[in-house]
Design an enzyme around this catalytic site. Structure first.
Site, PDB file in Angstrom:
ATOM      1  N   HIS A   1      40.925  -3.414   8.925  1.00 40.53           N
ATOM      2  CA  HIS A   1      39.674  -4.105   9.273  1.00 40.53           C
ATOM      3  C   HIS A   1      39.804  -5.611   8.976  1.00 40.53           C
ATOM      4  CE1 HIS A   1      36.728  -0.539   9.434  1.00 40.53           C
ATOM      5  NE2 HIS A   1      37.941  -0.023   9.345  1.00 40.53           N
TER       6      HIS A   1
ATOM      7  N   ARG B   1      -9.051  -0.181  12.189  1.00 38.68           N
ATOM      8  CA  ARG B   1      -8.065   0.804  12.644  1.00 38.68           C
ATOM      9  C   ARG B   1      -8.510   2.189  12.193  1.00 38.68           C
ATOM     10  NH1 ARG B   1      -2.755   0.501   9.401  1.00 38.68           N
ATOM     11  NH2 ARG B   1      -4.020   1.677   7.925  1.00 38.68           N
TER      12      ARG B   1
ATOM     13  N   ARG C   1       0.859  -1.204   0.000  1.00 36.85           N
ATOM     14  CA  ARG C   1       0.000   0.000   0.000  1.00 36.85           C
ATOM     15  C   ARG C   1       0.891   1.249   0.000  1.00 36.85           C
ATOM     16  NH1 ARG C   1      -0.754   4.752   2.533  1.00 36.85           N
ATOM     17  NH2 ARG C   1      -0.547   3.823   4.598  1.00 36.85           N
TER      18      ARG C   1
HETATM   19  C1  HCA Z   1      -1.644   8.116   3.038  1.00 35.62           C
HETATM   20  C2  HCA Z   1      -1.231   8.751   4.349  1.00 35.62           C
HETATM   21  C3  HCA Z   1      -0.751   7.765   5.370  1.00 35.62           C
HETATM   22  C4  HCA Z   1      -1.922   7.011   6.013  1.00 35.62           C
HETATM   23  C5  HCA Z   1      -1.520   6.096   7.126  1.00 35.62           C
HETATM   24  C6  HCA Z   1      -2.650   5.224   7.645  1.00 35.62           C
HETATM   25  C7  HCA Z   1       0.028   8.601   6.427  1.00 35.62           C
HETATM   26  O1  HCA Z   1      -0.780   7.861   2.214  1.00 35.62           O
HETATM   27  O2  HCA Z   1      -2.808   7.898   2.831  1.00 35.62           O
HETATM   28  O3  HCA Z   1      -3.724   5.205   7.076  1.00 35.62           O
HETATM   29  O4  HCA Z   1      -2.430   4.531   8.653  1.00 35.62           O
HETATM   30  O5  HCA Z   1       1.245   8.603   6.377  1.00 35.62           O
HETATM   31  O6  HCA Z   1      -0.627   9.274   7.210  1.00 35.62           O
HETATM   32  O7  HCA Z   1       0.140   6.844   4.803  1.00 35.62           O
HETATM   33 CU    CU Z   2       2.156   7.075   5.208  1.00 31.30          CU
END
Ligand code: HCA
Ligand code: CU
Length: 395
Positions: A297, A132, A10
């Site tokens: 080294h 989450r 992701r």
């Molecule tokens: C993003 C931002 C994110 C989200 C992190 C998360 C960040 O790219 O959408 O959803 O836990 O750094 O805040 O990666």
């Molecule tokens: Cu992020």
């Protein structure tokens, strides 16, 4: 026991130019699972139909890790994630004053209503779903907003609250700008309301402090830490998986938790398919991470490797090695000759010295000497030269 959430698929795919096909995504997820990562965040299905398919495919692959989808704080997005049969849903929404005013044009209460609506919807649809809520840009959001949004999210059904240092603003060296302060304060404030979510942290590396901040959060009691292979992600990326695991072991986590010997296959695979090379000096995984070069080294490690290594390469299933070049000394040539099966010649000190001089000369081309491929012919050449010189002396 701390948990690791890997976001290579992701956050990592948010690295400009990086694209993993669904097949590659599945392979990466399998490798992460084999290593022992607890949660794999695959992507946001609303971004593209192909991402939705990849999430579904991985969710159905029977992995031990929980499989998660990422989602904007919108019911239509959440529904797309639920349609992928995931175990885990990550919803993010910032409650920073600036974001509320400049981008969303809503007040904190309206933001909280939106968060509550979306989380309640997801919980109702799938009661066993792990949800989450991420406080995006938490470190630059007023603490009151963070606490209010987090407690409302937990009451609505969030199991995990993630503190995202979205812009890499945190530092362990200023108490009120440290992620540990946010972890501790949030835990205490939520406990006071009888709310006990798991606390996750997501640290960006804009100032090179992502790992330091993640470990700071770990010490403060964070339950889940986000990483990506090679630290891939937006801008300067996030915490590197291998670096985090090694440091967590150093700080007391059991090395039995993870199969570290599979890390290098995973890194090579991700590097190949992201077209991003692994820096040779990348800690733990780089090809020089356990390679010794300068004369002093190599002489020392030939007696005891620990003289120039604080980490044992065996924990990663690899061995230390030597490199040859301008900085080399006598011992490196001896070791390299033995490694290519020419230990029979190391008694001849003049020959070893001749090879050393030749190696130094070649190193001026400015690229590394390949011991396996190049040393045999260097040895051969120098050996012949020595034989000729000996012959001439006898004439
Ligand atoms: C993003 C931002 C994110 C989200 C992190 C998360 C960040 O790219 O959408 O959803 O836990 O750094 O805040 O990666
Ligand atoms: Cu992020």
């Amino acid at each position: 026991m701390v948990k690791i959430l890997d976001s290579t698929l992701r956050e990592g795919e948010q690295t400009p130019g990086v694209y993993f096909s669904p097949d590659k995504k599945l392979r990466i997820a399998q490798m992460l699972d084999q290593i022992g990562v607890n949660i794999i965040e695959v992507g946001n299905p609303a971004v593209d139909q192909e991402i939705a398919l990849a999430i579904k495919q991985i969710a159905d692959a029977g992995l031990k890790a929980k499989i998660g989808a990422h989602s904007l704080c919108r019911i239509d997005n959440v529904q797309k994630a639920l349609d992928c049969d995931v175990d885990f849903l990550g919803v993010f929404f910032s409650v920073s004053q600036k974001r509320l005013e400049t981008d969303y044009h809503i007040c904190l209460n309206q933001a909280i209503d939106k968060i509550v609506e979306v989380i309640s919807y997801a919980k109702l649809q799938q009661p066993n779903l792990l949800i989450r809520y991420t406080l995006e840009d938490a470190l630059r959001s007023p603490l009151e907003n963070v606490i209010d949004a987090a407690s409302a999210a937990v009451k609505a059904g969030a199991d995990i609250i993630s503190i995202a240092d979205t812009t890499g603003y945190a530092t362990p060296f200023y108490p009120y700008r440290s992620i540990s302060f946010y972890v501790q304060t949030l835990k205490t404030e939520l406990e006071n309301c009888n709310l006990y979510p798991q606390i996750e942290v997501h640290c960006h590396n804009d100032q090179g402090l992502a790992l330091a901040n993640a470990l700071d959060a770990y010490r403060a009691g964070a339950d889940i830490i986000d990483v990506a292979v090679m630290g891939l992600g937006e801008r300067a990326g996030i915490v590197d998986l291998a670096e985090l695991m090694i440091n967590l072991i150093d700080m007391g986590e059991s090395k039995q938790l993870w199969q570290l010997n599979y890390l290098s296959d995973l890194y090579n695979f991700v590097s190949e398919h992201s077209h991003i090379p692994i820096a040779p000096h990348h800690p733990i995984i780089g090809k020089n991470a356990f390679t010794h070069y300068a004369g002093v080294h190599v002489k020392a490690i030939s007696k005891d490797e620990r003289l120039y290594q604080s980490l044992n390469p065996e924990i990663l299933g690899c061995k230390s090695s030597v490199a040859l070049g301008m900085q080399s000394g006598y011992t490196a040539i001896e070791i390299a000759m033995k490694n290519i099966g020419r230990g029979d010649l190391v008694q001849d000190q003049n020959l070893v010295n001749l090879i050393l001089q030749e190696v130094k000369k070649i190193s001026k081309r400015g690229t590394q000497i390949d011991i396996e491929k190049e040393l045999p012919s260097i040895v051969e050449r120098c050996y012949m030269e020595r034989q000729e010189a000996k012959g001439k002396r006898q004439e």
